[in-house]
Design an enzyme around this catalytic site. Structure first.
Site, PDB file in Angstrom:
ATOM      1  N   ASP A  13     -25.339   0.636  42.974  1.00 19.30           N
ATOM      2  CA  ASP A  13     -26.469   0.411  42.081  1.00 19.30           C
ATOM      3  C   ASP A  13     -27.529  -0.335  42.895  1.00 19.30           C
ATOM      4  O   ASP A  13     -27.222  -0.872  43.967  1.00 19.30           O
ATOM      5  CB  ASP A  13     -25.990  -0.416  40.874  1.00 19.30           C
ATOM      6  CG  ASP A  13     -27.117  -0.787  39.943  1.00 19.30           C
ATOM      7  OD1 ASP A  13     -27.938   0.101  39.608  1.00 19.30           O
ATOM      8  OD2 ASP A  13     -27.191  -1.971  39.546  1.00 19.30           O
ATOM      9  N   ASP A  15     -30.708  -2.507  41.459  1.00 21.66           N
ATOM     10  CA  ASP A  15     -31.170  -3.799  40.935  1.00 21.66           C
ATOM     11  C   ASP A  15     -29.986  -4.695  40.590  1.00 21.66           C
ATOM     12  O   ASP A  15     -29.083  -4.305  39.845  1.00 21.66           O
ATOM     13  CB  ASP A  15     -32.050  -3.592  39.691  1.00 21.66           C
ATOM     14  CG  ASP A  15     -33.295  -2.767  39.991  1.00 21.66           C
ATOM     15  OD1 ASP A  15     -33.783  -2.811  41.140  1.00 21.66           O
ATOM     16  OD2 ASP A  15     -33.774  -2.071  39.083  1.00 21.66           O
TER      17      ASP A  15
HETATM   18 MG   LIG Z   1     -28.038  -3.284  38.230  1.00 24.57          MG
END
Ligand SMILES: [Mg+2]
Ligand SMILES: [Zn+2]
EC number: 3.1.3.-
Length: 187
Positions: A13, A15
């Site tokens: 992922d 962020d």
């Molecule tokens: Mg995230």
């Protein structure tokens, strides 16, 4: 690069895993700030023969908060800073939709991870998925990817909320994940 090496992949992922997250969305390259040690951790994976792909929900695009040009600028900054420490991200898959779009790519739907598995011709069972939110882990678990939670970003809240997919391993941050993962890598 030998084929055996090229099949080695880690899916991240973005962020809260690679860069500082914000409830107000990351809307520009200026707002994109790497977490301490994350890009060095990616470089370490690369040195061990792993490619790195990102799967990231970016509903800020669907909400009109920023556009794909801004997203490309964020990723150019990410790649520049990664390259400065010897790292490289091989692909960024993003979902621009909002929940109301009912697409197949917005995590926890597994669409992006399916596309990555097809593109890189990898087996989910051999490919770790790393995220800070439950939906990152759910998207991986449904396809049989080993799931790893990092406690950066939303990670502490995610751990506290519980209900993690069976077998999820928890790490302080991306650096800790990489050290643990490479130490336990099959020879
Ligand atoms: Mg995230
Ligand atoms: Zn989508």
């Amino acid at each position: 690069m030998p084929t055996s090496t090229s099949r080695k992949l880690v899916i991240l992922d973005r962020d809260g895993v690679i860069n500082v997250d914000s409830d107000a969305f990351i809307k520009s390259a200026d707002e994109w700030i790497a977490l301490p040690g994350s890009l060095e951790a990616i470089a370490r994976l690369n040195q061990a023969g792993y490619r790195v792909a990102i799967a990231t929900n970016q509903s800020g695009i669907g909400r009109g908060l920023f556009d794909t040009t801004a997203l490309n600028e964020m990723h150019a900054k990410m790649q520049r800073q990664a390259a400065a420490v010897g790292g490289r991200i091989d692909a960024v898959f993003f979902c621009p939709h909002t929940a109301q779009d009912h697409c197949d790519c917005r995590k926890p739907k597994p669409g992006m991870l399916k596309m990555i598995a097809d593109r890189f011709e990898i087996e989910p069972a051999d490919t770790p998925v790393v995220g800070d939110s439950l939906r990152d882990l759910e998207a991986g678990a449904v396809l049989g990817f080993p799931t790893h939670l990092v406690l950066t970003g939303k990670g502490e809240k995610t751990r506290a909320a519980g209900g993690l997919p069976e077998g999820t391993k928890v790490h302080a941050d991306l650096r800790a994940f990489v050290l643990d993962f490479l130490a336990n890598e099959p020879a």
